[in-house]
Enzyme design. Structure first.
Site, mmCIF file in Angstrom:
data_model
loop_
_atom_site.group_PDB
_atom_site.id
_atom_site.type_symbol
_atom_site.label_atom_id
_atom_site.label_comp_id
_atom_site.label_asym_id
_atom_site.label_seq_id
_atom_site.Cartn_x
_atom_site.Cartn_y
_atom_site.Cartn_z
ATOM 1 N N ARG A 365 22.396 11.805 17.710
ATOM 2 C CA ARG A 365 22.100 11.534 16.305
ATOM 3 C C ARG A 365 22.567 12.680 15.411
ATOM 4 O O ARG A 365 23.006 12.446 14.273
ATOM 5 C CB ARG A 365 20.600 11.282 16.124
ATOM 6 N N GLY A 366 22.502 13.900 15.884
ATOM 7 C CA GLY A 366 22.972 15.041 15.097
ATOM 8 C C GLY A 366 24.462 14.967 14.815
ATOM 9 O O GLY A 366 24.906 15.250 13.695
#
Length: 432
Positions: A365-366
């Protein structure tokens, strides 16, 4: 005693109910009431006697119907409430400082798929004021007219089941334009208020799925704002996690199940001194902004003066920032149009992923959020090509809240992310 027909026909009536032994006093009371009610033109006073068997003690009840039936000459027409008088909002462009927070909010408006922003900081630093000031800047979106879920007439992924069925049947959809909603989620809200509820009685008697939409339905394709999100009850946190993960909200009651799209920008604010967020919810926020108290004396004076001017005359104050508000709104509109054309080179994507890997960021997700935020920033700055400077600007906000492994550790200020990014960037320059 007046007949029932005469009572029904009188536009304005005053009834006196008294027990038998108090009827003697009702006459004087009647006179007093008539004398004190001369301003009620045509008011009729009726005295009704009730037996002692029905009343153990004397009682007096007054029932007044149509008391407001005044002469036309004395009626006052209320003026419509102007938009400015309905809870005026502090202009976004009038907020002094807090550039990091304002940038994160703007990037999420440009690209809602970034996933929202978590704002943490000291008390009285303008967190709630800044978030609510976004209302004036939110662009319009195309929705299906009359649909409570703000369904997109062109995207089946964010259509309600009813709208999707109409499309499959070949029906034409009435389309309307509306501003993106900003929905406040109160801390004391119940689960039914957030998710919606099903009318079981109507479902059983009429065989109809009568669904009363909740806040998640209203926030679809909009913004869901939770003030003091770190104080939110655990059961509401679970609801938000489920909806944020799937993009859909499902309500199940007594064997009846109803689902609707619930894709929203989740914005939360809070004070870290009042408690930390669960890591699962913290990871759902695309970006993280830290807000500190302004230390510069001149800036503090300016903030106090601006707030005093706004409190004294909100309408005039807002008029003074109308031009800058419109310019920023136009800039956001152009950035949203430009976003689909913004490109990011493969080498820069690799660099972003390498930074995430070396910082031991869990999941991907980062990486995804950093790519999206960098493209949104390039679009905001009027470019169609992402530069390393764009990435350097947004990557601390995208990764700092994903580094924490120990719950007792505080969230990094972003220096660790910047150091790692500079290290990776320098290695690439040396190799080139």
């Amino acid at each position: 005693m007046a007949s029932s027909s005469s009572l029904a026909s009188s536009p304005t009536s005053l009834f006196l109910f008294a027990s038998d032994h108090s009827l003697s006093r009702s006459t004087s009371l009647r006179s007093a009431l008539v004398g004190s009610s001369r301003n009620l033109r045509g008011c009729k006073v009726h005295t009704l006697g009730l037996g002692k068997s029905k009343l153990k003690r004397a009682a007096l009840a007054l029932v007044v119907s149509n008391v407001a039936a005044l002469e036309p000459a004395t009626q006052q027409v209320s003026k419509p409430i102007s938009k400015e008088s309905q809870r005026p909002v502090f202009p976004f462009t009038a907020i002094v400082g807090q550039e990091e927070m304002k940038l994160c909010l703007l990037l999420n408006v440009i690209d809602p798929k970034i996933g929202g922003v978590m704002i943490m900081g000291d008390r009285g630093t303008g967190k709630s004021t800044t978030v609510r000031s976004l209302v004036d800047l939110l662009p319009e979106i195309k929705v299906v007219a009359g649909d409570p879920f703000n369904s997109d007439p062109e995207d089946a992924e964010v259509m309600s089941q009813e709208v999707r069925q109409r499309v499959e049947q070949g029906q034409d959809l009435a389309v309307a334009f509306t501003k993106i909603n900003m929905v406040d989620l109160p801390l004391g809200a119940t689960e039914d208020r957030v998710c919606g509820t099903i009318d079981i009685e109507k479902a059983l008697t009429e065989g109809v799925k009568a669904f009363e939409p909740g806040l998640l339905a209203k926030a679809n394709r909009g913004i869901l704002y939770v003030d003091e999100v770190n104080l939110l009850d655990d059961h509401l946190v679970d609801v938000l996690l489920d909806s944020a993960a799937s993009g859909w909200n499902t309500v199940e009651r007594e064997g009846i199940s109803i689902s609707h799209p619930a894709r929203f920008i989740l914005i939360g604010s809070g004070n870290p001194e009042e408690g930390e967020l669960r890591p699962q919810l913290l990871d759902r926020f695309g970006m993280h902004a830290q807000v500190g108290t302004v230390k510069d004396a001149e800036l503090r004076v300016k903030i106090v003066e601006e707030r005093a001017r706004f409190d004294e005359d909100p309408k005039t104050f807002r008029e003074g920032y109308k031009a800058t508000q419109e310019d920023l709104q136009k800039q956001i509109y152009e950035a949203r149009r430009r976003l689909t054309n913004v490109k990011i080179e493969h080498d820069l994507r690799v660099k972003i992923s390498k930074v995430c890997a070396e910082l031991n960021v869990d999941g991907l997700r980062g990486d995804i959020v950093t790519n999206r935020a960098a493209k949104a920033l390039a679009a905001l700055r009027g470019r169609e090509e992402v530069t390393p400077q764009d990435i350097l600007t947004v990557i601390p906000n995208c990764l700092r809240h994903r580094l924490r492994k120990d719950p007792l550790e505080s969230i990094d200020s972003g220096l660790l992310v910047v150091e790692k990014f500079s290290e990776v960037f320098t290695k690439q320059l040396i190799s080139v």
